[in-house]
Scaffold this motif. Sequence first.
Motif, PDB file in Angstrom:
ATOM      1  N   ASP A  20      43.867  46.189  39.133  1.00 59.15           N
ATOM      2  CA  ASP A  20      43.165  45.003  38.080  1.00 59.15           C
ATOM      3  C   ASP A  20      44.359  43.841  38.505  1.00 59.15           C
ATOM      4  O   ASP A  20      45.539  43.632  38.396  1.00 59.15           O
ATOM      5  N   CYS A  21      43.748  42.741  39.194  1.00 63.38           N
ATOM      6  CA  CYS A  21      44.299  41.541  39.711  1.00 63.38           C
ATOM      7  C   CYS A  21      44.912  40.877  38.686  1.00 63.38           C
ATOM      8  O   CYS A  21      46.016  40.309  38.772  1.00 63.38           O
ATOM      9  N   MET A  25      49.164  40.394  38.812  1.00 65.96           N
ATOM     10  CA  MET A  25      49.838  39.136  38.864  1.00 65.96           C
ATOM     11  C   MET A  25      50.600  38.920  37.733  1.00 65.96           C
ATOM     12  O   MET A  25      51.790  38.141  37.869  1.00 65.96           O
ATOM     13  N   THR A  38      40.548  34.584  47.140  1.00 70.40           N
ATOM     14  CA  THR A  38      39.922  35.647  46.406  1.00 70.40           C
ATOM     15  C   THR A  38      38.508  35.366  46.445  1.00 70.40           C
ATOM     16  O   THR A  38      38.029  34.285  46.866  1.00 70.40           O
ATOM     17  N   ALA A  66      42.521  35.259  35.195  1.00 70.80           N
ATOM     18  CA  ALA A  66      42.607  35.612  36.462  1.00 70.80           C
ATOM     19  C   ALA A  66      43.128  34.302  37.100  1.00 70.80           C
ATOM     20  O   ALA A  66      44.149  34.059  37.540  1.00 70.80           O
TER      21      ALA A  66
END
Length: 92
Positions: A20-21, A25, A38, A66
């Motif tokens: 999961d980005c 992050m 992205t 995000a």
Amino acid sequence: MQAIQNKSTRQFLNTIVQGDCIEIMRQMPANSIDFILTDPPYLVNYRDRDGRTIQNDTNVDCLKPAMKEAYRVLKQNRVAVMFYGWSKVDAF
């Protein structure tokens, strides 16, 4: 380049990470990334000629968290390239 890198930064250096980005992050230090490329959902309910769709292409819920994390980890005066549906530019 900094002479000393902390452990958290080194664990992502020259590495491809699957997950999961947003969660990935969140593990990264602020101002530690030089470049982001992205291709998030376009938010346009995309359908190809064969009728195939892209999962979650209309779900905007993940976009704000995000982008918040991308902004946090990206170093100042660096580049982020994002592909998205041009009609949804305001969401980005």
